[in-house]
Design an enzyme around this catalytic site. Structure first.
Site, PDB file in Angstrom:
ATOM      1  N   THR A 128       0.823  -1.209   0.000  1.00 16.79           N
ATOM      2  CA  THR A 128       0.000   0.000   0.000  1.00 16.79           C
ATOM      3  C   THR A 128       0.861   1.265   0.000  1.00 16.79           C
ATOM      4  OG1 THR A 128      -1.617  -1.231   1.290  1.00 16.79           O
ATOM      5  CG2 THR A 128      -1.862   1.167   1.254  1.00 16.79           C
ATOM      6  N   GLU A 129       0.561   2.156  -0.919  1.00 15.26           N
ATOM      7  CA  GLU A 129       1.259   3.450  -1.038  1.00 15.26           C
ATOM      8  C   GLU A 129       2.772   3.267  -1.215  1.00 15.26           C
ATOM      9  OE1 GLU A 129      -0.874   5.712  -1.331  1.00 15.26           O
ATOM     10  OE2 GLU A 129      -2.557   5.412   0.058  1.00 15.26           O
ATOM     11  N   LEU A 130       3.150   2.095  -1.732  1.00 15.86           N
ATOM     12  CA  LEU A 130       4.565   1.741  -1.923  1.00 15.86           C
ATOM     13  C   LEU A 130       5.388   1.839  -0.632  1.00 15.86           C
ATOM     14  CD1 LEU A 130       5.880   2.933  -5.415  1.00 15.86           C
ATOM     15  CD2 LEU A 130       4.974   0.724  -4.721  1.00 15.86           C
ATOM     16  N   SER A 154      -5.978   2.637   4.043  1.00  8.38           N
ATOM     17  CA  SER A 154      -5.082   3.770   4.317  1.00  8.38           C
ATOM     18  C   SER A 154      -5.736   5.136   4.097  1.00  8.38           C
ATOM     19  CB  SER A 154      -3.823   3.668   3.461  1.00  8.38           C
ATOM     20  OG  SER A 154      -4.154   3.803   2.097  1.00  8.38           O
TER      21      SER A 154
END
Lengths: 408, 402
Positions: free
Chosen positions: B144-146, B346
């Site tokens: 998630t979100e790198l 997130s």
């Protein structure tokens, strides 16, 4: 540049935000090199020694205070209109007199005549007056001096009366706005009211938001009430415009869910008795503390005691109190029907009529420590960005425009 | 030789509805169904459907062209329920055999930072979903979100993945280039692909920025930049939100024309080709080891996790949600577990971010809140209702036992 300014109250002899705003703005203007002669009517209730202090304090520093012998009370508001309109009061004339003082309109005219004399004797480049009580004075001063007139709208009759304007007051407001070369509104909220109700073209009205000076206060711990109760504060005139009834209704809802909460109602006004009765009727009287009118250090103390400051105004042209609360590190919940909501972000906002949402947000601040913490910390950062100097600069811009227009 | 590696992120959260404190214990529906559907429809119309059509044309037209996607499990659920045609259009792309699907956490969560067990369960759930919908079994993971660090690479390697994606942030690369494969420290086989943030963000963020000195960005100009990597790199990783096409950059900015002509221009250079992440891993050897302790992400200038856990509200919300993990799972109440997991997405924490709020900057697209405080209040009220259900559940269970 020399400005002849007409006001009706000046700290510490103020009963509301108008005096605070005039103080901050004139201080800011004087820092920018503007020379101000500030005219206020004498108020009969003022204590002389304090009054002299005030003259010493400010006439030598940044403004010259002129007083006019008048019967005007320092803060003229239209509280009581609602009761008049609802005919809850048996004798509406009497009620009106209580609110506006005796022969108010005569006084306004007397102030205007006196203003004429002052305008003849003083030298100045421009006239700046604050709210309707001073508009006739401004118009007279303009007539005799041929100098440009700027009227500063801190509130309109529509705000003060919850939408039931007194015709005579409205007429003076309208006359002042039309006679003015330019108009300053304290918010876009107010500018819109001016355009909507007073037939003024948008190009004539300039928005200058109020500000607050950040000051470092001593630690707040000694102000706390020694109890486990959380404190929610209302601070303002107890009058229809400020929405004290919505505050009590929200308090009732909060108390259904959270018992250990005290609600402080600080201020005085025409609805005070009604509110005490309302609290009793709602069965929450022991949770509501009425403090009466506060001034000076007591105001800051009240903010610092509170876990949350609520400004539930029905129609608030600007609203300086939330800025004062934030300056004291107190989280703020304000109605969306306010000018101040245009300029602050780190606060909670609700529609004044939405009691459920107001109560829910009050509980959230009391219950969720992280929310209280973030509102407080970010609020303190945000408040430091405000400066009366910025407001003063915008105000000077308006002066320059008015002077270029030619005051005739 | 330069291989261009495209990866597009496809995700929409279940946004919460305004949930006030008086509903706690009384109302257990949390999402704003209408708003979520409206946004889904809007994004489908402006982005997913037209972009998928264009991608299919490009895949059919250029044999060399390849791309990859990562879908959150919850966007796939939403497609299945509300927009099956969109899901079908993605499956059509996968059917070309030139589209790789990556794995991520099902709920688009930051669970790795807070509960390894929960993280693992969500990755497995996601893997199942992808296998059932796309008939592929992903071997490359993107978090998630790198969000990335050594520990994650190690964990993901132990779950059997061959590759992992991360942001090619300056502070982790230093003088090194993102245009090579790296080996994460503390791992043995897994390979690390790094986003070329400059070339990615030229498309994703700057394409329509008239204040940008390179505006307007032409295919020619962009191709030259990519070609310039020849000689100093193996691959150019272009990672971005799929909504870049048509939603973040509207159609009238010319983004679709840009995309339409990009593959053929890139392929004009004889040394260029396209690779999917797993092909890139197979083709190129790592040039060195990369040692990353603190989590990096692809967000903001900071490229850290502060957009989701930077302030006290976020910290408190995260703390509260993971604190009840054991109890939630013990309940064996599927609905409750699912609701709890949806709250891990997130985006909910991103909406509470106060970082840019003060500068008057825009927050994320389709943020349902006026300010971060409202986001926190809604979240905490709902979390309290989850707690209420949990307590009720325990009470009921005890009664049954007695």
């Amino acid at each position: 540049m020399k400005v002849l300014m007409f006001g009706w109250e000046f700290p510490p002899f103020n009963t509301g935000g108008l005096g605070t705003a005039c103080y901050g703005l004139t201080k800011g203007l004087s820092k920018q090199g503007i020379n101000i002669t500030f005219v206020i009517p004498t108020a009969p209730r003022l204590i002389k020694s304090d009054f002299v202090d005030m003259i010493i304090a400010f006439s030598t520093s940044f403004v010259n205070i002129k007083t006019v012998d008048s019967l005007l009370v320092p803060y003229i508001s239209s509280e009581g209109y609602e009761t008049m309109h609802k005919k809850r009061c048996m004798n509406s004339d009497k009620n009106f007199n209580r609110v506006y003082g005796q022969n108010l309109f005569e006084e306004v005219h007397r102030y205007a005549l006196k203003a004429r004399e002052i305008a003849i004797n003083e030298t100045f480049d421009l006239i700046h007056c604050h709210d309707w009580m001073t508009y006739l004075a401004g118009i007279e001063a303009k007539k005799v001096s041929k100098k440009p007139l700027v009227v500063h709208v801190h509130a309109t009759e529509f705000d003060r009366t919850g939408g039931h304007p007194n015709q005579a007051v409205y007429d003076i407001e309208r006359m002042g706005m039309h006679a003015a070369d330019l108009i300053i509104a304290v918010s876009n909220f107010t500018k819109n009211k001016i355009l909507k109700h007073y037939g003024i073209s948008p190009g004539k009205v300039f928005v200058v938001h109020n500000a607050v000076e950040f000051t470092n206060f001593p630690d707040s711990e000694d102000f706390k009430i020694k109890s486990h109760d959380k404190i929610v504060l209302f601070l303002g005139r107890i009058t229809i415009q400020k929405g004290p009834d919505y505050f009590l209704d929200a308090a009732k809802k909060v108390l259904e869910k959270e018992k250990n909460v005290k609600f402080i109602v600080a201020g005085s006004g025409d609805m005070e008795i009604d509110m005490i009765e309302r609290a009793a009727k709602l069965g929450i009287a022991k949770h509501i503390l009425f403090t009466g009118f506060l001034r000076g250090n007591d105001i800051d103390r009240a903010y610092r005691m509170a876990d949350l400051y609520v400004m539930p105004s029905v129609s608030e042209p600007f609203g300086i109190t939330p800025l004062e609360a934030m300056r004291n590190g107190t989280p703020v919940l304000i109605s969306k029907q306010s000018g101040v909501s245009e300029v602050i972000k780190n606060c909670l906002k609700v529609d004044f009529w939405d009691i459920d949402e107001m109560a829910s947000k009050i509980i959230a601040v009391l219950k969720y420590n992280a929310l209280h913490y973030c509102l407080k910390e970010h609020g303190l950062i945000e408040i430091k960005k405000f400066s009366w100097n910025d407001s003063a600069k915008k105000c000077i811009n308006v002066y320059e425009r008015a002077l270029n227009k030619g005051g005739n | 030789m330069v291989s261009i590696c495209f990866y597009f992120q496809v995700h929409q959260p279940y946004r919460l509805r305004n949930y006030n404190v008086f509903e706690i214990g009384k109302n257990h529906s949390y999402t704003n169904k209408k708003k979520n559907l409206d946004i889904l429809k809007k994004v489908a119309e402006k982005c997913y459907l037209p972009t998928n059509k264009l991608m299919l044309d490009l895949l059919n037209k250029h044999e060399e062209f390849k791309i990859s996607y990562s879908f959150s499990g919850i966007i796939l659920e939403q497609f299945e329920e509300f927009m099956p045609s969109v899901l079908q259009s993605f499956r059509d792309l996968a059917d070309t055999g030139k589209v790789e699907i990556l794995d991520e956490t099902y709920y688009h969560s930051l669970s790795f930072l807070h509960s390894k067990q929960e993280f693992k369960e969500q990755v497995i759930l996601h893997n199942k979903k992808i296998r059932s919908l796309f008939k592929q079994s992903p071997s490359v993971f993107r978090n998630t979100e790198l969000v990335y660090n050594n520990e994650l690479a190690n964990f993901i390697e132990s779950m059997g993945y061959k590759g992992i994606l991360a942001e090619g942030a300056d502070h982790i690369l230093g003088w090194r280039s993102p245009n090579f494969i790296y080996t994460p420290k503390t791992t043995s086989k897994i390979k690390l692909l790094l986003k070329n943030y400059k070339l990615s963000d030229d498309i994703a963020f700057r394409f329509s920025d008239k204040g940008w000195k390179e505006w307007p960005l032409t295919v020619d100009k962009y191709t030259n930049w990519v070609n310039a990597v020849n000689g100093n790199g193996n691959l150019v990783n272009l990672f971005m939100d799929y909504e870049t096409f048509g939603e973040h950059q509207w159609a009238d900015t010319g983004i679709f024309d840009f995309l339409r002509h990009l593959p053929q221009e890139l392929l004009k250079h004889p040394d260029n080709d396209f690779k999917t992440p797993s092909e890139a891993i197979k083709t190129y050897n790592p040039v060195s080891e990369l040692d990353i302790h603190s989590p990096v992400s692809w967000a903001d200038v900071e490229r850290d996790t502060s957009a989701w856990d930077g302030n006290n509200m976020q910290k408190s919300a995260i703390n509260e949600i993971y604190q009840i993990e054991d109890a939630i799972k013990k309940s064996r109440d599927k609905k409750l577990i699912n609701d709890w997991r949806k709250l891990q997405t997130s985006d909910h924490f991103y909406y509470m971010c106060t970082k840019w709020f003060n500068d008057g900057d825009v927050h994320k697209y389709f943020n349902p809140y006026d300010n971060p405080y409202d986001a926190f209040i809604t979240y905490m009220n709902i979390l309290n209702d989850v707690n209420f259900r949990l307590k009720e559940h325990n009470i009921l269970k005890k009664e049954v036992v007695v």
